[in-house]
Write an enzyme that holds these catalytic residues in place. Structure first.
Site, PDB file in Angstrom:
ATOM      1  N   GLY A  33       0.828  -1.215   0.000  1.00  0.00           N
ATOM      2  CA  GLY A  33       0.000   0.000   0.000  1.00  0.00           C
ATOM      3  C   GLY A  33       0.855   1.254   0.000  1.00  0.00           C
ATOM      4  N   GLY A  37      -0.906   7.771   1.485  1.00  0.00           N
ATOM      5  CA  GLY A  37      -0.920   7.881   2.935  1.00  0.00           C
ATOM      6  C   GLY A  37       0.335   7.427   3.658  1.00  0.00           C
ATOM      7  N   GLY A  39       1.818   4.511   3.887  1.00  0.00           N
ATOM      8  CA  GLY A  39       2.748   3.642   3.156  1.00  0.00           C
ATOM      9  C   GLY A  39       3.741   4.467   2.350  1.00  0.00           C
ATOM     10  CB  SER A 162      -6.398   0.274  13.594  1.00  0.00           C
ATOM     11  OG  SER A 162      -7.259   1.307  14.017  1.00  0.00           O
ATOM     12  CE1 TYR A 188      -9.434  -0.578   9.212  1.00  0.00           C
ATOM     13  CE2 TYR A 188      -9.960   0.452  11.310  1.00  0.00           C
ATOM     14  CZ  TYR A 188      -9.092   0.259  10.247  1.00  0.00           C
ATOM     15  OH  TYR A 188      -7.875   0.916  10.224  1.00  0.00           O
TER      16      TYR A 188
HETATM   17  N1  LIG Z   1      -5.085   6.853   8.843  1.00  0.00           N
HETATM   18  C1  LIG Z   1      -5.401   6.447  10.061  1.00  0.00           C
HETATM   19  O1  LIG Z   1      -5.905   7.240  10.903  1.00  0.00           O
HETATM   20  C2  LIG Z   1      -5.158   5.032  10.496  1.00  0.00           C
HETATM   21  C3  LIG Z   1      -5.464   4.674  11.824  1.00  0.00           C
HETATM   22  C4  LIG Z   1      -5.256   3.383  12.231  1.00  0.00           C
HETATM   23  C5  LIG Z   1      -4.757   2.451  11.333  1.00  0.00           C
HETATM   24  N2  LIG Z   1      -4.485   2.813  10.045  1.00  0.00           N
HETATM   25  C6  LIG Z   1      -3.970   1.776   9.120  1.00  0.00           C
HETATM   26  O2  LIG Z   1      -2.890   2.305   8.394  1.00  0.00           O
HETATM   27  C7  LIG Z   1      -2.772   1.622   7.138  1.00  0.00           C
HETATM   28  C8  LIG Z   1      -2.524   2.630   6.036  1.00  0.00           C
HETATM   29  O3  LIG Z   1      -3.669   3.454   5.923  1.00  0.00           O
HETATM   30  P1  LIG Z   1      -3.634   4.959   5.367  1.00  0.00           P
HETATM   31  O4  LIG Z   1      -4.231   5.804   6.433  1.00  0.00           O
HETATM   32  O5  LIG Z   1      -2.335   5.274   4.788  1.00  0.00           O
HETATM   33  O6  LIG Z   1      -4.767   4.832   4.223  1.00  0.00           O
HETATM   34  P2  LIG Z   1      -4.710   5.059   2.632  1.00  0.00           P
HETATM   35  O7  LIG Z   1      -4.081   6.367   2.335  1.00  0.00           O
HETATM   36  O8  LIG Z   1      -6.081   4.776   2.145  1.00  0.00           O
HETATM   37  O9  LIG Z   1      -3.699   3.919   2.165  1.00  0.00           O
HETATM   38  C9  LIG Z   1      -4.101   2.575   2.102  1.00  0.00           C
HETATM   39  C10 LIG Z   1      -3.244   1.860   1.099  1.00  0.00           C
HETATM   40  O10 LIG Z   1      -3.695   0.507   1.006  1.00  0.00           O
HETATM   41  C11 LIG Z   1      -3.921   0.207  -0.372  1.00  0.00           C
HETATM   42  N3  LIG Z   1      -4.956  -0.815  -0.533  1.00  0.00           N
HETATM   43  C12 LIG Z   1      -6.230  -0.774  -0.115  1.00  0.00           C
HETATM   44  N4  LIG Z   1      -6.889  -1.876  -0.513  1.00  0.00           N
HETATM   45  C13 LIG Z   1      -5.983  -2.623  -1.206  1.00  0.00           C
HETATM   46  C14 LIG Z   1      -6.053  -3.850  -1.906  1.00  0.00           C
HETATM   47  N5  LIG Z   1      -7.191  -4.548  -1.984  1.00  0.00           N
HETATM   48  N6  LIG Z   1      -4.942  -4.329  -2.515  1.00  0.00           N
HETATM   49  C15 LIG Z   1      -3.798  -3.633  -2.467  1.00  0.00           C
HETATM   50  N7  LIG Z   1      -3.657  -2.437  -1.843  1.00  0.00           N
HETATM   51  C16 LIG Z   1      -4.749  -1.944  -1.221  1.00  0.00           C
HETATM   52  C17 LIG Z   1      -4.341   1.522  -0.982  1.00  0.00           C
HETATM   53  O11 LIG Z   1      -4.242   1.460  -2.386  1.00  0.00           O
HETATM   54  P3  LIG Z   1      -5.008   2.542  -3.332  1.00  0.00           P
HETATM   55  O12 LIG Z   1      -4.107   3.746  -3.319  1.00  0.00           O
HETATM   56  O13 LIG Z   1      -5.068   1.864  -4.651  1.00  0.00           O
HETATM   57  O14 LIG Z   1      -6.344   2.763  -2.725  1.00  0.00           O
HETATM   58  C18 LIG Z   1      -3.348   2.459  -0.311  1.00  0.00           C
HETATM   59  O15 LIG Z   1      -2.099   2.395  -0.936  1.00  0.00           O
HETATM   60  C19 LIG Z   1      -4.049   0.794   6.994  1.00  0.00           C
HETATM   61  O16 LIG Z   1      -3.760  -0.564   7.268  1.00  0.00           O
HETATM   62  C20 LIG Z   1      -4.972   1.350   8.075  1.00  0.00           C
HETATM   63  O17 LIG Z   1      -5.892   0.399   8.556  1.00  0.00           O
HETATM   64  C21 LIG Z   1      -4.660   4.089   9.618  1.00  0.00           C
END
Ligand SMILES: NC(=O)c1ccc[n+]([C@@H]2O[C@H](COP(=O)([O-])OP(=O)(O)OC[C@H]3O[C@@H](n4cnc5c(N)ncnc54)[C@H](OP(=O)(O)O)[C@@H]3O)[C@@H](O)[C@H]2O)c1
Length: 325
Positions: A33, A37, A39, A162, A188
């Site tokens: 990912g 964000g 990643g 999370s 989730y």
């Molecule tokens: N942001 C927060 O407040 C928060 C809090 C707690 C935990 N987290 C965790 O942090 C991690 C990163 O989240 P983020 O906040 O950076 O969100 P994000 O910006 O939506 O990034 C999520 C990443 O996962 C990829 N992804 C989603 N579904 C996928 C699939 N089926 N196959 C391959 N890649 C996939 C997305 O690809 P696309 O770009 O193609 O959509 C994107 O690169 C997640 O595991 C989330 O649960 C985040």
């Protein structure tokens, strides 16, 4: 000389601060990912310290622009993108085969990709979308590429969980919501509990092979993760943030704990732990998970070794993934 004392790391610490004084030259890191964000920021921070970084993405065009940004920001040209759709076992198997053929020892694996609170749906292989993508996809990926981790001799795997794990334990009787009503936040939570339990199960199996696994809560960070939230839900979060009930992080701080778990020398021997704000969390089963305090603790069911074993067996059966050790 380090300007940030490691024992003072906390809520606002950034990924760059975590990496001060750490040289990753010669290390290979894989971040799932990486197209957005946390990643993308984690990949940039690791690349800035000389690591060779592979990011995975399902949307290659989107990831190519992230790749160009990382190269220009860090000067490190040893960054690559590989296609990976975590909601498809075929895609995961094809990626793992390419990865094992192309690359050698893997020092850092950050299982970061995730989907949150989406409408009811299934992965290509028929599993509930959040459990299937967030947990089963990373389970299969990790078991398939484990030989590269073992080859490292000193590898870390980070499972991005999370504080939302508090919404639900893994409901072993019905992980796919076949016999109960689907609730997107509960689903989730189940998937994020599974992420934490996976670190416990993996660490138990691989620590004697030089691989330690951790799970982390990154904080509350405005990213594209909110794409499935309603206006009302976003407004609720905004109000909690404005009232100070829920402190938000920047993306730079949001990427800190996973970067820390992947690299901090002081974590050696602590594999299986769940971290937040660059610290190992203690258990509290009573507190509101989305409060500022709640984000600093872990629920006992998310690090329970028996649940981790049960999840491991379920995941092997679901994916066919088996560690070759
Ligand atoms: N942001 C927060 O407040 C928060 C809090 C707690 C935990 N987290 C965790 O942090 C991690 C990163 O989240 P983020 O906040 O950076 O969100 P994000 O910006 O939506 O990034 C999520 C990443 O996962 C990829 N992804 C989603 N579904 C996928 C699939 N089926 N196959 C391959 N890649 C996939 C997305 O690809 P696309 O770009 O193609 O959509 C994107 O690169 C997640 O595991 C989330 O649960 C985040």
């Amino acid at each position: 000389m380090n300007t940030h004392a490691r024992d003072a790391f906390g809520h606002d610490t950034t990924a760059d601060e975590v990496l001060e004084g750490i040289d990753l030259t010669g290390k290979l890191a894989l971040v799932t990912g990486g197209s957005s964000g946390l990643g993308a920021e984690t990949a940039r921070a690791l690349a800035s310290k000389g690591a060779r970084v592979v990011i995975t993405a399902r949307d290659l065009a989107k990831a190519q622009s992230v790749l160009a940004d990382i190269k220009s920001a860090t000067g490190n040209q040893d960054i690559a993108v590989e296609e990976l759709e975590l909601a498809s076992f075929d895609s995961i198997r094809a990626f793992a085969q390419r990865f094992l053929e192309k690359y050698g020892a893997l020092d850092i694996l950050i299982n970061n990709a995730g989907v949150m609170a989406c409408p009811k749906g299934k992965t290509e292989d028929g599993f509930e979308r959040q459990f299937g993508t967030n947990h089963l996809g990373h389970f299969l990926l990790t078991t398939l590429i484990a030989p590269a981790l073992i080859k490292s001799g000193s590898a870390r795997v980070v499972s991005v969980s999370s504080a939302g794990h508090r919404f639900s334990p893994v409901v072993f009787e019905d992980v796919n919501y076949e016999n109960r009503d689907y609730e997107k936040w509960q689903a989730y939570g189940q998937s994020k509990t599974a992420n934490a339990l996976f670190a416990v199960g993996l660490n138990g199996r691989l620590k004697d092979h030089g691989v330690e696994a951790f799970s982390i809560h990154p904080g509350a960070i405005p990213t594209d993760l909110a794409r499935h939230m309603s206006e009302e839900e976003i407004e609720g979060f905004r109000q909690r943030a404005e009232s100070g009930e829920m402190r938000l992080k920047t993306v730079e701080s949001g990427a800190a704990t996973q970067t820390y778990a992947a690299t901090a020398p002081e974590l050696e021997g602590h594999g299986g732990a769940y971290l937040a704000d660059c610290r190992i969390c203690t258990v509290d089963d009573t507190i509101d998970g989305l409060s500022n305090d709640g984000m600093s603790f872990v629920s006992s069911y998310a690090i329970d070794p028996e649940a981790a074993e049960r999840l491991w067996v379920l995941s092997e059966e679901a994916t066919g993934g088996r560690l070759a050790v």
